[in-house]
Enzyme design. Sequence first.
Site, PDB file in Angstrom:
ATOM      1  N   ASP A   1      19.482  12.837  24.390  1.00  0.00           N
ATOM      2  CA  ASP A   1      19.040  14.104  23.472  1.00  0.00           C
ATOM      3  C   ASP A   1      18.221  14.266  22.981  1.00  0.00           C
ATOM      4  O   ASP A   1      17.886  13.150  22.347  1.00  0.00           O
ATOM      5  CB  ASP A   1      20.484  13.839  22.421  1.00  0.00           C
ATOM      6  CG  ASP A   1      21.074  14.743  21.862  1.00  0.00           C
ATOM      7  OD1 ASP A   1      19.648  15.346  21.186  1.00  0.00           O
ATOM      8  OD2 ASP A   1      22.495  14.936  21.698  1.00  0.00           O
ATOM      9  N   ARG A   2      17.994  15.193  22.985  1.00  0.00           N
ATOM     10  CA  ARG A   2      16.088  15.596  22.576  1.00  0.00           C
ATOM     11  C   ARG A   2      16.469  15.729  20.747  1.00  0.00           C
ATOM     12  O   ARG A   2      15.524  15.659  20.252  1.00  0.00           O
ATOM     13  CB  ARG A   2      16.057  17.106  22.661  1.00  0.00           C
ATOM     14  CG  ARG A   2      15.676  17.493  24.098  1.00  0.00           C
ATOM     15  CD  ARG A   2      16.561  17.454  24.927  1.00  0.00           C
ATOM     16  NE  ARG A   2      17.153  17.760  25.193  1.00  0.00           N
ATOM     17  CZ  ARG A   2      18.448  17.659  25.814  1.00  0.00           C
ATOM     18  NH1 ARG A   2      19.262  16.829  26.234  1.00  0.00           N
ATOM     19  NH2 ARG A   2      19.892  18.607  25.217  1.00  0.00           N
TER      20      ARG A   2
ATOM     21  N   CYS B   1      15.036  25.779  27.810  1.00  0.00           N
ATOM     22  CA  CYS B   1      16.557  24.333  26.411  1.00  0.00           C
ATOM     23  C   CYS B   1      15.070  25.231  25.314  1.00  0.00           C
ATOM     24  O   CYS B   1      13.782  25.230  25.687  1.00  0.00           O
ATOM     25  CB  CYS B   1      16.653  23.353  26.766  1.00  0.00           C
ATOM     26  SG  CYS B   1      16.898  22.494  25.075  1.00  0.00           S
ATOM     27  N   ASN B   2      15.374  25.704  24.186  1.00  0.00           N
ATOM     28  CA  ASN B   2      14.365  26.082  23.538  1.00  0.00           C
ATOM     29  C   ASN B   2      13.865  24.350  22.776  1.00  0.00           C
ATOM     30  O   ASN B   2      12.369  24.316  22.730  1.00  0.00           O
ATOM     31  CB  ASN B   2      14.961  26.648  22.114  1.00  0.00           C
ATOM     32  CG  ASN B   2      15.455  28.298  22.130  1.00  0.00           C
ATOM     33  OD1 ASN B   2      14.337  29.274  22.006  1.00  0.00           O
ATOM     34  ND2 ASN B   2      16.342  28.270  23.042  1.00  0.00           N
ATOM     35  N   THR B   3      14.592  23.320  22.234  1.00  0.00           N
ATOM     36  CA  THR B   3      14.333  22.450  21.804  1.00  0.00           C
ATOM     37  C   THR B   3      13.165  21.117  22.868  1.00  0.00           C
ATOM     38  O   THR B   3      12.372  20.959  22.329  1.00  0.00           O
ATOM     39  CB  THR B   3      15.499  21.672  21.199  1.00  0.00           C
ATOM     40  OG1 THR B   3      16.286  22.427  20.699  1.00  0.00           O
ATOM     41  CG2 THR B   3      15.108  20.095  20.651  1.00  0.00           C
ATOM     42  N   ALA B   4      13.484  21.611  23.916  1.00  0.00           N
ATOM     43  CA  ALA B   4      12.451  20.812  25.062  1.00  0.00           C
ATOM     44  C   ALA B   4      11.364  21.296  25.168  1.00  0.00           C
ATOM     45  O   ALA B   4      10.316  20.842  26.117  1.00  0.00           O
ATOM     46  CB  ALA B   4      13.417  20.670  26.450  1.00  0.00           C
TER      47      ALA B   4
ATOM     48  N   THR C   1      17.563  24.237  16.545  1.00  0.00           N
ATOM     49  CA  THR C   1      17.927  22.736  16.421  1.00  0.00           C
ATOM     50  C   THR C   1      17.314  22.340  15.289  1.00  0.00           C
ATOM     51  O   THR C   1      16.147  23.288  15.302  1.00  0.00           O
ATOM     52  CB  THR C   1      17.639  21.664  17.368  1.00  0.00           C
ATOM     53  OG1 THR C   1      16.899  22.053  17.736  1.00  0.00           O
ATOM     54  CG2 THR C   1      19.344  22.121  18.136  1.00  0.00           C
TER      55      THR C   1
ATOM     56  N   LYS D   1      28.798  22.708  22.647  1.00  0.00           N
ATOM     57  CA  LYS D   1      28.356  21.076  24.624  1.00  0.00           C
ATOM     58  C   LYS D   1      29.650  21.167  24.487  1.00  0.00           C
ATOM     59  O   LYS D   1      29.960  21.117  26.078  1.00  0.00           O
ATOM     60  CB  LYS D   1      27.194  20.437  24.027  1.00  0.00           C
ATOM     61  CG  LYS D   1      25.676  21.449  23.643  1.00  0.00           C
ATOM     62  CD  LYS D   1      24.760  20.701  24.087  1.00  0.00           C
ATOM     63  CE  LYS D   1      23.483  20.217  23.110  1.00  0.00           C
ATOM     64  NZ  LYS D   1      22.688  21.119  24.416  1.00  0.00           N
TER      65      LYS D   1
ATOM     66  N   CYS E   1      18.309  28.799  20.036  1.00  0.00           N
ATOM     67  CA  CYS E   1      19.658  27.383  20.703  1.00  0.00           C
ATOM     68  C   CYS E   1      20.065  28.313  22.348  1.00  0.00           C
ATOM     69  O   CYS E   1      20.777  28.768  22.197  1.00  0.00           O
ATOM     70  CB  CYS E   1      19.948  26.895  19.835  1.00  0.00           C
ATOM     71  SG  CYS E   1      21.025  25.774  20.867  1.00  0.00           S
TER      72      CYS E   1
END
Length: 218
Positions: free
Chosen positions: A47-48, A78-81, A120, A157, A185
């Site tokens: 999990d980021r 994925c934005n967070t990644a 996030t 999710k 996101c």
Amino acid sequence: MKTLGVLGGMGPAATLDFLARLQAATPATRDQDHIRVLVDINPHIPDRNTDSEAAGPVLGEMARGLAGAGAEVLAIACNTAHAYADIIRAASGLPLIDMIDIACEAARDAGARRVGVLGTPTAVDLYSARLAGLGLEPIVPDAAQQARFMDLVYRIKAGDLGKDVRDGMTALAASMDAEALIGGCTEVPLVLDPATLTIPLLDAGALLAARCVAVCSA
């Protein structure tokens, strides 16, 4: 045409939505008009948001695998990644089409000066820095709004796309005092209808899909 490699699985439903957007963004009259896409849908990436240090090496290995399979350019669903963009580039040796940059440039080009971000905490930080670099004012959730957003994301999710989740995301979006809103996101467009908003919604995943098609078709 260039072969696109997609790092996905964060989450799986958002990756499938991104692939559908790739197909929809392609002007095609036959199968052969579409770009070739190699996808690693890996829902076992740490999990980021809670195990950030462990996620980077896994994403790097995925990027290396896509390069070895024949990908010539990469995208992350994925934005967070995107916090691991440098690791991904270094591991693969390939260019990365950056979703954060694309969405921020779209906000600027739309004429918005105050740009809201739903994402996030890491994604909000990424967007805030890029928007400020373009001379735009990022409008970000307060602590309570951020906590509510994360609760909604984890429900999405888990497969909950029901009315309560949709209404909750719509309420959060409506609370942002901005001239445009970035869906930062990839779960956001699964439940947020742009028609319910009074300001433009910039769907980062859809913008990324269109840019991927343009880059790989050139």
